[in-house]
Design an enzyme around this catalytic site. Sequence first.
Site: not given
Ligand code: F6P
Length: 525
Positions: A200, A206, A261-262, A347, A378, A489
């Site tokens: 987004k 990452e 995002g979620r 979140e 289990h 972060k």
């Molecule tokens: O670090 C949390 C977050 O901002 C989430 O809310 C989001 O889904 C995820 O990182 C990934 O964000 P993006 O889609 O901007 O890479």
Amino acid sequence: MSGLTDLAAWQTLSDQARRFTAEQFQLRRLFDEPQRFQDFSLRQGNLLLDYSKNILDQASLEALLALAEARELPAAIDAMFRGEAINNTEHRPALHVALREPAGSSSHPEVAAALDKMAQFVAAVHSQQWRGFSGKAIKAVVNIGIGGSDLGPAMVTQALKAYGSGHVAVHFVSNVDPVHLRQTLAGLDPETTLFIIASKSFTTLETHQNAAAARRWFLNSAADEAAIAKHFVAISTNLEAATAFGIDPDNLFPMWDWVGGRYSLWSAIGLPIALAIGMDNFRALLAGAHAMDQHFRGAELRQNMPVLMGLLTVWYTGFFNAHSSAVVPYCQPLEQFPSFLQQLYMESLGKRVDRAGNPVDSNTGEVLWGTVGTNGQHSYFQLLHQGREFIPVDFIATARAGVDEAGEAHRHLLSNCLSQSLALMQGTPDEQDPHKQLPGNKPSNTLLLDELNPHNLGSLIALYEHKVYVQSVIWGINAFDQWGVELGKQLSKSLFSALDDDNNSAGLDGSSAGLIQQIRQWDTS
Ligand code: F6P
């Protein structure tokens, strides 16, 4: 809006709860009422919620509904659907419901346009009209994203594997640990692999790292940057950053800041899902979510599935000291559902101040966890049955088996699911040996689907999205921001430079400095 626990409705609930925490209370006695299942179950489409095994009677249900009215839940539901800026710290609406409105009646024409673009792209890849730089058809898709840009699409793709179109294999890479990308790319052919960079913000570390590494891996074979246009597409609100990365503007799929995002798997972030199961099935997923949206918006509170489930959690966290709840799907394809829910839930609800910034005076989001049944039986079910923690459980099951000719295995699966909720509820109160005694009185919901299909899965996910919203409204918190993840972060940037170069270690705290020193000693690479 604070002062939740000062409300008369909260006080009433507190009085109600005392009846159930008394020594002699037995949940199973509530079933002396022959109508209990009828009174405490609800159907919406092909989902049945049995909430009869909860610590709840008519009086306590009325008190919970009164609390919902006192917190103006109906107005809050309306505000979400009307697109009010309910994400008040970021001054924007949370309009994931607009992503699943039926074509033609959409309040956001840009949504329909994005879906059309997705449909064209999926058709081009599936028909092999879209080809890689060497003229070969695409066989593998690698989605690079994390959090909401990974968990929802990955969960749905796995859950609906049986609906796979068979055209492409879809993989997901999220972790910045280079092992994840390396292992995923092993065995893939750059000539037939398509990368989706899903972010987004397009600023997530990452995703950036993995996307850059994937690009290098690809260019080792392609040797010509022009080939990137045939192998990299992106989904983002940040079109500038995506273009700067090298994404061809034609290969950019939009999303909007009013989608969290979620809550974004319904947007173009769902592209890997559509590539895996086809656009018709993706639209069926949206339709299932829309059916739940209509139910949530239209049904009165006492007949409203997300409302009832949300209120039950408020009840247990507020008055029964529940610190966690478990979601246990007796359905192997839903293996990733609990991890998807963890982001959606924690979140959204892991907040300590209300919308105005004042401390919330009740418990808020508890820990959500779980794995598939019967496997969980289990490992951790012992603690559910005899441990001291009070952990409400959501059981999820499908009436029909996920494979043809399931034989008796599916009936074993269902009998285990039903037996666990029964055992939690009734316990063994007559058992004399304390080691063997199960206290019972452990509440659960059972969500029964006729089968796991795209429509039902859409409804199931939307049910939990709305349950989260209900809880946030009662607690008075904002379910749509996540400021708590920012500090880590930022700190990782200075720790990265300390790891990168010893000269940047000045001023580090003792723990970080000690750990970095040991890392340096062990990592001589
Ligand atoms: O670090 C949390 C977050 O901002 C989430 O809310 C989001 O889904 C995820 O990182 C990934 O964000 P993006 O889609 O901007 O890479």
